[in-house]
Design an enzyme around this catalytic site. Structure first.
Site, PDB file in Angstrom:
ATOM      1  N   TRP A 106       5.477  -3.250   1.782  1.00  0.00           N
ATOM      2  CA  TRP A 106       6.036  -4.114   2.951  1.00  0.00           C
ATOM      3  C   TRP A 106       7.102  -5.127   2.639  1.00  0.00           C
ATOM      4  O   TRP A 106       6.679  -6.166   1.810  1.00  0.00           O
ATOM      5  CB  TRP A 106       5.028  -4.443   3.814  1.00  0.00           C
ATOM      6  CG  TRP A 106       5.811  -5.222   5.093  1.00  0.00           C
ATOM      7  CD1 TRP A 106       6.692  -4.502   6.170  1.00  0.00           C
ATOM      8  CD2 TRP A 106       5.733  -6.555   5.379  1.00  0.00           C
ATOM      9  NE1 TRP A 106       7.270  -5.663   6.793  1.00  0.00           N
ATOM     10  CE2 TRP A 106       6.470  -6.870   6.478  1.00  0.00           C
ATOM     11  CE3 TRP A 106       4.994  -7.640   4.902  1.00  0.00           C
ATOM     12  CZ2 TRP A 106       6.601  -7.984   6.980  1.00  0.00           C
ATOM     13  CZ3 TRP A 106       5.151  -8.999   5.221  1.00  0.00           C
ATOM     14  CH2 TRP A 106       5.996  -9.113   6.390  1.00  0.00           C
ATOM     15  N   GLU A 114       6.743   0.740   3.959  1.00  0.00           N
ATOM     16  CA  GLU A 114       6.239   0.436   5.277  1.00  0.00           C
ATOM     17  C   GLU A 114       7.423  -0.159   6.141  1.00  0.00           C
ATOM     18  O   GLU A 114       7.935  -1.221   5.740  1.00  0.00           O
ATOM     19  CB  GLU A 114       5.237  -0.552   5.523  1.00  0.00           C
ATOM     20  CG  GLU A 114       4.818  -1.045   6.833  1.00  0.00           C
ATOM     21  CD  GLU A 114       3.638  -2.080   6.837  1.00  0.00           C
ATOM     22  OE1 GLU A 114       3.457  -2.635   5.623  1.00  0.00           O
ATOM     23  OE2 GLU A 114       3.019  -2.181   8.001  1.00  0.00           O
ATOM     24  N   LYS A 128       9.436  -1.609   9.552  1.00  0.00           N
ATOM     25  CA  LYS A 128       9.406  -2.471  10.729  1.00  0.00           C
ATOM     26  C   LYS A 128      10.598  -2.735  11.597  1.00  0.00           C
ATOM     27  O   LYS A 128      11.503  -2.511  11.065  1.00  0.00           O
ATOM     28  CB  LYS A 128       8.951  -3.838  10.134  1.00  0.00           C
ATOM     29  CG  LYS A 128       8.371  -4.993  11.125  1.00  0.00           C
ATOM     30  CD  LYS A 128       7.704  -6.109  10.495  1.00  0.00           C
ATOM     31  CE  LYS A 128       7.100  -6.760  11.577  1.00  0.00           C
ATOM     32  NZ  LYS A 128       6.342  -8.166  10.797  1.00  0.00           N
ATOM     33  N   ASP A 135       3.015   1.714  10.503  1.00  0.00           N
ATOM     34  CA  ASP A 135       2.054   0.555  11.395  1.00  0.00           C
ATOM     35  C   ASP A 135       2.186   0.748  12.699  1.00  0.00           C
ATOM     36  O   ASP A 135       3.363   0.621  13.554  1.00  0.00           O
ATOM     37  CB  ASP A 135       2.682  -0.728  10.668  1.00  0.00           C
ATOM     38  CG  ASP A 135       1.932  -2.076  11.147  1.00  0.00           C
ATOM     39  OD1 ASP A 135       1.552  -2.029  12.537  1.00  0.00           O
ATOM     40  OD2 ASP A 135       1.410  -2.712  10.497  1.00  0.00           O
ATOM     41  N   HIS A 171       4.626  -1.684  14.891  1.00  0.00           N
ATOM     42  CA  HIS A 171       6.203  -1.939  14.117  1.00  0.00           C
ATOM     43  C   HIS A 171       7.248  -1.155  14.857  1.00  0.00           C
ATOM     44  O   HIS A 171       8.093  -0.663  14.200  1.00  0.00           O
ATOM     45  CB  HIS A 171       6.066  -1.732  12.717  1.00  0.00           C
ATOM     46  CG  HIS A 171       5.629  -2.688  11.533  1.00  0.00           C
ATOM     47  ND1 HIS A 171       5.483  -2.583  10.525  1.00  0.00           N
ATOM     48  CD2 HIS A 171       4.933  -3.542  12.318  1.00  0.00           C
ATOM     49  CE1 HIS A 171       4.977  -3.706   9.904  1.00  0.00           C
ATOM     50  NE2 HIS A 171       4.453  -4.485  10.985  1.00  0.00           N
ATOM     51  N   HIS A 229      -1.267   1.921   8.871  1.00  0.00           N
ATOM     52  CA  HIS A 229      -1.679   0.341   9.396  1.00  0.00           C
ATOM     53  C   HIS A 229      -2.113   0.510  10.859  1.00  0.00           C
ATOM     54  O   HIS A 229      -1.295   0.392  11.555  1.00  0.00           O
ATOM     55  CB  HIS A 229      -0.498  -0.400   8.966  1.00  0.00           C
ATOM     56  CG  HIS A 229      -0.348  -1.112   7.503  1.00  0.00           C
ATOM     57  ND1 HIS A 229       0.167  -1.952   7.145  1.00  0.00           N
ATOM     58  CD2 HIS A 229      -1.178  -0.699   6.473  1.00  0.00           C
ATOM     59  CE1 HIS A 229       0.019  -2.400   5.764  1.00  0.00           C
ATOM     60  NE2 HIS A 229      -1.067  -1.492   5.406  1.00  0.00           N
ATOM     61  N   ASP A 253       4.269  -9.166  19.471  1.00  0.00           N
ATOM     62  CA  ASP A 253       3.201  -9.260  18.374  1.00  0.00           C
ATOM     63  C   ASP A 253       2.672  -7.994  18.008  1.00  0.00           C
ATOM     64  O   ASP A 253       2.449  -7.276  18.779  1.00  0.00           O
ATOM     65  CB  ASP A 253       2.013 -10.211  18.817  1.00  0.00           C
ATOM     66  CG  ASP A 253       0.880 -10.167  17.472  1.00  0.00           C
ATOM     67  OD1 ASP A 253       1.387 -10.748  16.440  1.00  0.00           O
ATOM     68  OD2 ASP A 253      -0.181  -9.861  17.705  1.00  0.00           O
ATOM     69  N   ASP A 301       0.122  -7.431  15.543  1.00  0.00           N
ATOM     70  CA  ASP A 301      -1.218  -7.674  14.871  1.00  0.00           C
ATOM     71  C   ASP A 301      -2.316  -7.809  15.776  1.00  0.00           C
ATOM     72  O   ASP A 301      -3.190  -8.572  15.248  1.00  0.00           O
ATOM     73  CB  ASP A 301      -0.873  -8.521  13.638  1.00  0.00           C
ATOM     74  CG  ASP A 301       0.212  -7.930  12.832  1.00  0.00           C
ATOM     75  OD1 ASP A 301       0.125  -6.987  12.251  1.00  0.00           O
ATOM     76  OD2 ASP A 301       1.220  -8.498  12.571  1.00  0.00           O
ATOM     77  N   ASP A 360      -4.571  -3.266   9.776  1.00  0.00           N
ATOM     78  CA  ASP A 360      -3.630  -4.287   9.499  1.00  0.00           C
ATOM     79  C   ASP A 360      -3.565  -5.125  10.886  1.00  0.00           C
ATOM     80  O   ASP A 360      -2.859  -4.861  11.661  1.00  0.00           O
ATOM     81  CB  ASP A 360      -2.375  -3.675   9.155  1.00  0.00           C
ATOM     82  CG  ASP A 360      -1.444  -4.993   8.870  1.00  0.00           C
ATOM     83  OD1 ASP A 360      -1.925  -6.099   8.804  1.00  0.00           O
ATOM     84  OD2 ASP A 360      -0.121  -4.644   8.670  1.00  0.00           O
TER      85      ASP A 360
HETATM   86  C1  RNT Z   1       3.700  -6.915   8.457  1.00  0.00           C
HETATM   87  C2  RNT Z   1       3.083  -5.861   7.913  1.00  0.00           C
HETATM   88  C3  RNT Z   1       2.457  -5.760   6.443  1.00  0.00           C
HETATM   89  C4  RNT Z   1       1.510  -6.889   6.465  1.00  0.00           C
HETATM   90  C5  RNT Z   1       0.377  -7.017   5.483  1.00  0.00           C
HETATM   91  C6  RNT Z   1      -0.278  -8.335   5.386  1.00  0.00           C
HETATM   92  O1  RNT Z   1       4.214  -7.002   9.737  1.00  0.00           O
HETATM   93  O2  RNT Z   1       2.552  -5.160   8.774  1.00  0.00           O
HETATM   94  O3  RNT Z   1       1.704  -4.673   6.527  1.00  0.00           O
HETATM   95  O4  RNT Z   1       0.689  -7.177   8.067  1.00  0.00           O
HETATM   96  O5  RNT Z   1       0.844  -6.529   4.530  1.00  0.00           O
HETATM   97 ZN    ZN Z   2       1.300  -3.561   8.134  1.00  0.00          ZN
END
Ligand code: RNT
Ligand code: ZN
Length: 415
Positions: A181, A222, A224, A255, A258, A282, A290, A292, A322
């Protein structure tokens, strides 16, 4: 309790569902626990604050400050989570004995203690190069920087990480999945979006040109949509990595935080897996901007489990977590999210799949909707509790008592 399970098992049987077979299949699906929930993505380089568009909010006491504290916390969390587990490490978790080692110079020996831990716990390791929180971030850019020296440093970091990952897989007899990433992006609208993307592709080409045995390590990329402070353009966008993964036979990492707020990754598995061999997930929970939040048992989490199970993607989808929350007990955060991930898989495994497939095949969409809704109130809790019991982890909310006890005896003493 086992009486409740026996009754539930019989109910599921009337729908053609074998709960024992579900347990056996679930045992073979691993979930990779992300080490970075335990210390707010700090790592052990002791230098600068988190960047790269990541933000961890909250200052709940008890953050792990050393590798040993982090491992102890992971042990605790893993004792509360059923199922087969892996551990996902980032390069910033290297142990260099107080010596400063550049990220471009990292070696397997800097992860020897993690490997010992993994061996002792019979857990596979996954890995991530860390393209953030470092003085060599050039205005938010790493692999796509216009400075050749900056790019070269990060290319070397990527290569070093693939070699470390290969050593994990080889030593542990367990293939490591390494995820790339790269946070590179722009706060405001760039005039030229193409040049940084060309540079990112070129840097990645250099990293992946190094031959690594795929039995020991396989690599994912990955995408985003945006990051905090990089809202206007992310160099490694979805289309960028979708194309890059397909062209270069890499894993695509999806993810769940994302994408656009109403866009879901569950719907992407049945299409991307027609064109890439494997996907890395992820699993996270996006809330507004946000990406996460701690994973909860949402419709989307259930849909992710269903897509994996219904299409037998058990081996082609690698599941990683994640998220990071520093506003609540971090071990509880790990436990809640991970237990939910296994719950979603088990829920999918006990779907009345034969009934559903048969009505759909007949074009009976009334029956399909009716059965899907009825399935939601089948006696799942007893099946889940039985699985936890068999895995030797606390049943129901009993895990919370253990977290509170650990908080009192261990975390509170960290000051
Ligand atoms: C960030 C990505 C990535 C990180 C980790 C720490 O937006 O999701 O995967 O969260 O690698
Ligand atoms: Zn991630």
């Amino acid at each position: 309790m086992s009486k409740a399970y026996d009754l539930a098992k019989a109910v599921y049987q009337t729908h053609g569902v074998d709960t024992e077979a579900a347990f056996k299949r679930l045992d073979k699906i691993a979930v990779s626990l992300h080490c970075w929930q335990g210390d707010d993505v700090a790592g052990f380089e002791n230098n600068i604050s988190l960047d790269g568009g990541l933000a961890v909010t909250g200052n709940y006491p008890g953050r792990a400050r050393t590798p040993d504290e982090l491992r102890a916390d992971i042990d605790k969390a893993m004792s509360l989570i059923p199922g087969t587990k892996r551990l996902n490490l980032h390069a910033i978790y290297a142990e260099t004995n107080g010596k400063k080692v550049g990220r471009d110079k990292l070696e397997p020996k800097h992860f020897a203690r993690w490997v010992d831990w993994a061996k002792a716990n019979k857990v596979g390791l996954d890995f991530n190069p860390s393209f953030f929180s470092h003085p060599k971030m050039d205005n938010g850019l790493t692999l796509s920087s216009s400075d050749a020296g900056i790019r070269a440093f990060w290319v070397d970091h990527g290569i070093a990480c693939r070699k470390i990952a290969e050593s994990f897989g080889k030593t542990l007899h367990n293939t490591c999945i390494t995820n790339f990433w790269v946070p590179d992006g722009f706060k405001d609208t760039p005039f030229d979006r193409l040049a940084p993307r060309k540079r990112l592709a070129d840097s990645l080409d250099k990293i992946f040109a190094v031959k690594i045995d795929p039995r020991y390590d396989r690599d994912a990329v990955e995408c985003k949509l945006f990051g905090i402070g990089a809202e206007s353009c992310t160099v490694g966008s979805h289309e960028f990595y979708m194309g890059y993964a397909m062209k270069n036979k890499l894993l695509l990492c999806l993810d769940s935080g994302h994408f656009h707020p109403t866009e879901v990754i569950s719907d992407k598995l049945s299409s991307t897996l027609l064109f890439v061999d494997e996907v890395l997930l992820h699993v996270s929970r996006g809330v507004r901007w946000d990406s996460d939040h701690v994973v909860t048992l949402t419709d989307e989490l259930r849909a992710i489990g269903e897509e994996v199970i219904r299409h037998n993607f058990d081996k082609r989808v690698h599941i990683g977590l994640d998220y990071f929350d520093a506003s609540i007990n971090r071990i509880a955060a790990w436990t809640i999210g991970a237990r939910n991930m296994y719950k979603s898989l088990l829920l999918a495994l006990v779907e009345p799949a034969k009934e559903l497939a048969s009505v759909e095949k007949k074009g009976d969409f009334t029956g399909r909707l009716a059965l899907l809704e009825e399935a939601k109130t089948l006696p799942f809790a007893a099946v889940w509790d039985e699985y936890c019991e068999r895995c030797g982890v606390p049943v129901g909310s009993a895990w919370l008592d253990e977290v509170r006890c650990y908080e009192k005896n261990v975390l509170a003493k960290r000051g």
